[in-house]
Design a protein around this motif. Structure first.
Motif, PDB file in Angstrom:
ATOM      1  N   ALA A 188     -24.241  30.717 -14.857  1.00  0.00           N
ATOM      2  CA  ALA A 188     -25.629  30.569 -14.411  1.00  0.00           C
ATOM      3  C   ALA A 188     -25.700  30.439 -12.894  1.00  0.00           C
ATOM      4  O   ALA A 188     -26.606  30.995 -12.243  1.00  0.00           O
ATOM      5  CB  ALA A 188     -26.259  29.353 -15.084  1.00  0.00           C
ATOM      6  N   GLU A 189     -24.725  29.734 -12.313  1.00  0.00           N
ATOM      7  CA  GLU A 189     -24.679  29.593 -10.857  1.00  0.00           C
ATOM      8  C   GLU A 189     -24.442  30.949 -10.190  1.00  0.00           C
ATOM      9  O   GLU A 189     -25.034  31.250  -9.140  1.00  0.00           O
ATOM     10  CB  GLU A 189     -23.564  28.619 -10.466  1.00  0.00           C
ATOM     11  CG  GLU A 189     -23.445  28.401  -8.965  1.00  0.00           C
ATOM     12  CD  GLU A 189     -22.230  27.570  -8.581  1.00  0.00           C
ATOM     13  OE1 GLU A 189     -21.943  27.461  -7.374  1.00  0.00           O
ATOM     14  OE2 GLU A 189     -21.556  27.043  -9.496  1.00  0.00           O
ATOM     15  N   ILE A 190     -23.579  31.781 -10.779  1.00  0.00           N
ATOM     16  CA  ILE A 190     -23.292  33.106 -10.217  1.00  0.00           C
ATOM     17  C   ILE A 190     -24.567  33.930 -10.116  1.00  0.00           C
ATOM     18  O   ILE A 190     -24.866  34.535  -9.075  1.00  0.00           O
ATOM     19  CB  ILE A 190     -22.235  33.827 -11.076  1.00  0.00           C
ATOM     20  CG1 ILE A 190     -20.880  33.135 -10.939  1.00  0.00           C
ATOM     21  CG2 ILE A 190     -22.126  35.303 -10.670  1.00  0.00           C
ATOM     22  CD1 ILE A 190     -19.809  33.683 -11.860  1.00  0.00           C
ATOM     23  N   PHE A 191     -25.350  33.954 -11.194  1.00  0.00           N
ATOM     24  CA  PHE A 191     -26.574  34.756 -11.175  1.00  0.00           C
ATOM     25  C   PHE A 191     -27.633  34.148 -10.255  1.00  0.00           C
ATOM     26  O   PHE A 191     -28.442  34.880  -9.678  1.00  0.00           O
ATOM     27  CB  PHE A 191     -27.115  34.916 -12.595  1.00  0.00           C
ATOM     28  CG  PHE A 191     -26.396  35.969 -13.379  1.00  0.00           C
ATOM     29  CD1 PHE A 191     -26.606  37.304 -13.109  1.00  0.00           C
ATOM     30  CD2 PHE A 191     -25.495  35.618 -14.371  1.00  0.00           C
ATOM     31  CE1 PHE A 191     -25.939  38.295 -13.828  1.00  0.00           C
ATOM     32  CE2 PHE A 191     -24.825  36.591 -15.095  1.00  0.00           C
ATOM     33  CZ  PHE A 191     -25.041  37.933 -14.819  1.00  0.00           C
ATOM     34  N   LYS A 192     -27.617  32.841 -10.097  1.00  0.00           N
ATOM     35  CA  LYS A 192     -28.539  32.214  -9.161  1.00  0.00           C
ATOM     36  C   LYS A 192     -28.241  32.657  -7.724  1.00  0.00           C
ATOM     37  O   LYS A 192     -29.153  32.978  -6.947  1.00  0.00           O
ATOM     38  CB  LYS A 192     -28.435  30.688  -9.271  1.00  0.00           C
ATOM     39  CG  LYS A 192     -29.408  29.944  -8.377  1.00  0.00           C
ATOM     40  CD  LYS A 192     -29.274  28.435  -8.559  1.00  0.00           C
ATOM     41  CE  LYS A 192     -30.239  27.684  -7.654  1.00  0.00           C
ATOM     42  NZ  LYS A 192     -30.093  26.204  -7.809  1.00  0.00           N
ATOM     43  N   VAL A 193     -26.958  32.726  -7.393  1.00  0.00           N
ATOM     44  CA  VAL A 193     -26.553  33.175  -6.064  1.00  0.00           C
ATOM     45  C   VAL A 193     -26.881  34.651  -5.879  1.00  0.00           C
ATOM     46  O   VAL A 193     -27.322  35.079  -4.793  1.00  0.00           O
ATOM     47  CB  VAL A 193     -25.043  32.922  -5.857  1.00  0.00           C
ATOM     48  CG1 VAL A 193     -24.570  33.531  -4.542  1.00  0.00           C
ATOM     49  CG2 VAL A 193     -24.748  31.426  -5.878  1.00  0.00           C
ATOM     50  N   ILE A 194     -26.700  35.440  -6.932  1.00  0.00           N
ATOM     51  CA  ILE A 194     -27.028  36.872  -6.845  1.00  0.00           C
ATOM     52  C   ILE A 194     -28.512  37.057  -6.583  1.00  0.00           C
ATOM     53  O   ILE A 194     -28.915  37.885  -5.745  1.00  0.00           O
ATOM     54  CB  ILE A 194     -26.603  37.589  -8.140  1.00  0.00           C
ATOM     55  CG1 ILE A 194     -25.071  37.656  -8.236  1.00  0.00           C
ATOM     56  CG2 ILE A 194     -27.193  38.999  -8.197  1.00  0.00           C
ATOM     57  CD1 ILE A 194     -24.560  38.206  -9.542  1.00  0.00           C
ATOM     58  N   MET A 195     -29.354  36.302  -7.266  1.00  0.00           N
ATOM     59  CA  MET A 195     -30.797  36.427  -7.077  1.00  0.00           C
ATOM     60  C   MET A 195     -31.209  35.991  -5.666  1.00  0.00           C
ATOM     61  O   MET A 195     -32.199  36.476  -5.121  1.00  0.00           O
ATOM     62  CB  MET A 195     -31.539  35.591  -8.122  1.00  0.00           C
ATOM     63  CG  MET A 195     -31.301  36.029  -9.562  1.00  0.00           C
ATOM     64  SD  MET A 195     -31.780  37.732  -9.894  1.00  0.00           S
ATOM     65  CE  MET A 195     -33.551  37.613  -9.725  1.00  0.00           C
ATOM     66  N   GLN A 196     -30.414  35.077  -5.067  1.00  0.00           N
ATOM     67  CA  GLN A 196     -30.692  34.638  -3.695  1.00  0.00           C
ATOM     68  C   GLN A 196     -30.117  35.597  -2.650  1.00  0.00           C
ATOM     69  O   GLN A 196     -30.343  35.413  -1.460  1.00  0.00           O
ATOM     70  CB  GLN A 196     -30.112  33.241  -3.476  1.00  0.00           C
ATOM     71  CG  GLN A 196     -30.793  32.155  -4.310  1.00  0.00           C
ATOM     72  CD  GLN A 196     -30.083  30.817  -4.210  1.00  0.00           C
ATOM     73  OE1 GLN A 196     -28.967  30.724  -3.673  1.00  0.00           O
ATOM     74  NE2 GLN A 196     -30.722  29.769  -4.719  1.00  0.00           N
ATOM     75  N   LYS A 197     -29.344  36.592  -3.099  1.00  0.00           N
ATOM     76  CA  LYS A 197     -28.739  37.611  -2.228  1.00  0.00           C
ATOM     77  C   LYS A 197     -27.820  36.986  -1.173  1.00  0.00           C
ATOM     78  O   LYS A 197     -27.768  37.421  -0.029  1.00  0.00           O
ATOM     79  CB  LYS A 197     -29.817  38.450  -1.545  1.00  0.00           C
ATOM     80  CG  LYS A 197     -30.814  39.086  -2.493  1.00  0.00           C
ATOM     81  CD  LYS A 197     -31.908  39.814  -1.739  1.00  0.00           C
ATOM     82  CE  LYS A 197     -32.987  40.315  -2.676  1.00  0.00           C
ATOM     83  NZ  LYS A 197     -34.095  40.981  -1.944  1.00  0.00           N
ATOM     84  N   ASP A 198     -27.088  35.949  -1.596  1.00  0.00           N
ATOM     85  CA  ASP A 198     -26.192  35.237  -0.688  1.00  0.00           C
ATOM     86  C   ASP A 198     -24.787  35.834  -0.807  1.00  0.00           C
ATOM     87  O   ASP A 198     -24.002  35.470  -1.691  1.00  0.00           O
ATOM     88  CB  ASP A 198     -26.178  33.746  -1.037  1.00  0.00           C
ATOM     89  CG  ASP A 198     -25.471  32.910   0.019  1.00  0.00           C
ATOM     90  OD1 ASP A 198     -24.695  33.484   0.812  1.00  0.00           O
ATOM     91  OD2 ASP A 198     -25.705  31.686   0.058  1.00  0.00           O
TER      92      ASP A 198
END
Length: 561
Positions: free
Chosen positions: A251-261
């Motif tokens: 879930a953290e991985i996809f959160k970072v992807i959505m933030q484009k970090d």
């Protein structure tokens, strides 16, 4: 001290009702037992651990039960008890992998000639039957087709494709499906409740998913998880045991992807180097699937589609031996790139601006009949003002050369002809003027290919550009264009004159705006007089019109203006 028994053996079904996820097969067999419509040979095929051998044993027990044949063996008679213990003399279970030779099948055929010792039937269960040799299959054919009335064959295999068609045609084939994950989780929950072992629901889902639809494999993993976690089946312990990523980390991985970090995602990829890259990608795909089924709007549907494509592309790279960690990093960065998309409103404004702004030297004048187009230009110009300023303006001569070049690219002979007979005069952004010097043969070619010229002219000068013939060529002097045709070309907003025949036989009123294709024909020098009046009545369109209106033959008269 009582020895520990593996869960897969301890909870092996003894009755049809205890089978998990094979309702179709079970109900069919139970129906056959109830109606006493029993075949002499059955074939069970399907995934490992899906219940083939277990169903065969229950079926054999139901056939020899003292109170049977019955779909519910009594479990109390001597036959049922000995069948449960695997010591019934009339139930012969063979392993096709270790008894695959023709000599083994000959012994089976020889023994089948003798009647059962105590039971109703003599039942042969051959597991992994696809492992038999070709000669062994051939030896079994005759007995399998016409066995003694007291003999039943139950064959089981994980690979029915390897079984000869002659064997398949002699058996009733039951296909065991992959057991749904939901039913596997329910079965695991029931087992743990009976064992009085605490558990986390997410841990059971992970184990069921890893079992891949096999009850036996799943129960084996559950046994392992119970030992590993010690106090109960936990999500953290299960993921560590299986070498998987914790769901919270995914879930953290996809959160970072959505933030484009990008920086953060590279750090996470560094942490994931200890995991199998293909397994990580599989877990990412499973997370997307679960979020989609939960109707979670955190990740848009279009993004899920792009993420799945990135994962699929990355998995295909493993077949050519690429580095796992690099492939994973590439997939994660592609997911971030997938989020770099323009909004729908921005795309609409961009393409509207490209469609409206055609090459021109001065702004096009809009008349009163175009208020909607005028309104549409204003927001697009305001939105894309910088693009408008930076766009280079092509001169009239450059546009004409571009037009001729495109015609050359499309048709070399047509390009040479246009360059020869057409002379560019002017272009004001709304209409282009040229003169033509085409002779009869050249007009025939232009008449045939005027559609190509029309398409290319509009693509270069603009979709709404009007084409005008500004001076008559030498050919047109001998065959002048009618006044109405010239009016049609020069003023496209005026209506055509009324054309009536002198005898009032047929009256045709033309009162519409000039068609672009008609004006182009005239501009190319294709005048109405170019058509042979004697052959006009033979034209397919005229013939179709005559057929449609069905006038009397004497009423069809051609009038030349």
């Amino acid at each position: 001290m009582q020895m520990y028994q593996a869960l897969a053996l301890k909870y092996r079904p003894k009755q049809f009702d205890m089978m998990v996820g094979q309702e179709g097969v079970v109900n069919t067999i139970k129906g056959a037992l109830k109606s006493q419509k029993l075949s002499h040979a059955y074939l069970f095929s399907g995934l490992r651990g899906s219940g083939k051998t277990t169903t065969a044993r229950i079926f054999a027990k139901a056939l020899i039960c003292q109170n049977g044949p019955s779909d519910k063996p009594c479990e109390t008679c001597e036959h049922c008890l000995s069948a449960n213990d695997g010591r019934h003399l009339d139930i012969v279970e063979m392993d096709g992998a270790s008894n695959r030779k023709i000599e083994d099948i000959r012994n089976l055929i020889e023994n089948s000639k003798y009647k059962p010792l105590s039971g109703r039937y003599k039942i042969y269960i051959i597991d992994e039957v696809h492992m038999l040799t070709k000669e062994a299959f051939n030896a079994l054919l005759k007995t399998l087709e016409e066995p003694p009335e007291y003999v039943k064959f139950i064959l089981a295999t994980t690979d029915p494709i390897k079984i000869p068609p002659t064997i398949l045609s002699r058996t009733i084939h039951f296909r065991f499906n992959k057991i749904p994950q939901k039913k596997v989780v329910e079965h695991l929950r029931w087992v743990l409740d009976n064992e009085k072992i605490s558990h986390e629901e997410e841990a059971l889902e992970i184990i069921a998913r890893s079992g891949d639809g096999s009850i036996r494999d799943t129960l084996t993993l559950l046994d392992q998880a119970i030992v590993y976690c010690k106090t109960g089946v936990t999500t953290e312990g299960t993921t560590q045991m299986l070498g998987l990523i914790d769901p919270a980390k995914i879930a953290e991985i996809f959160k970072v992807i959505m933030q484009k970090d990008r920086t953060k995602i590279l750090q996470i990829a560094k942490e994931l180097e200890n995991y199998d890259a293909e397994t990580v990608l599989t877990e990412l795909a499973e997370y997307l699937k679960s979020q989609f089924l939960k109707n979670d709007k955190t990740i848009p549907t279009f993004a899920m589609d792009r993420f799945m494509r990135a994962i699929a592309d990355a998995k295909s790279l493993f077949f050519i031996g690429t580095d796992g960690s690099f492939t994973l990093i590439l997939a994660l960065l592609k997911m971030i790139e997938a989020m770099e998309s323009e909004s729908i409103d921005d795309l609409i404004a961009k393409y509207e601006n490209q469609a409206i702004h055609t090459p021109k030297n001065e702004p096009r004048q809009h008349n009163a009949a175009q208020p909607i187009a005028q309104e549409a230009v204003v927001p697009s110009q305001t939105t894309d003002a910088e693009t408008q300023k930076s766009a280079p303006q092509e001169s009239n001569e450059e546009l004409w050369k571009k037009f001729i070049t495109k015609v050359y690219d499309r048709n070399l002979d047509l390009g040479k002809l246009l360059e020869k007979v057409l002379t560019f005069e002017s272009f004001d952004g709304a209409s282009i003027c040229w003169s033509s010097s085409a002779d009869d043969n050249e007009r025939d070619i232009l008449r045939r290919d005027y559609g190509i010229v029309s398409h290319i002219a509009k693509s270069v000068f603009g979709i709404n550009t009007v084409i005008k013939l500004v001076q008559a060529s030498k050919t047109l002097e001998t065959k002048p264009v009618s006044a109405n045709a010239i009016d049609t070309v020069v003023n496209t907003n005026e209506t055509s004159a009324d054309i009536h025949d002198n005898n009032d036989t047929i009256g045709i009123q033309v009162a519409s705006q000039a068609n672009d294709d008609d004006s182009l024909k005239v501009a190319l020098g294709l005048t109405p007089n170019d058509v042979n009046s004697e052959n006009l009545l033979e034209h397919p369109l005229v013939q179709k019109t005559i057929e449609l209106f069905k006038p009397n033959p004497e009423e069809v008269v051609l009038h030349n203006k």
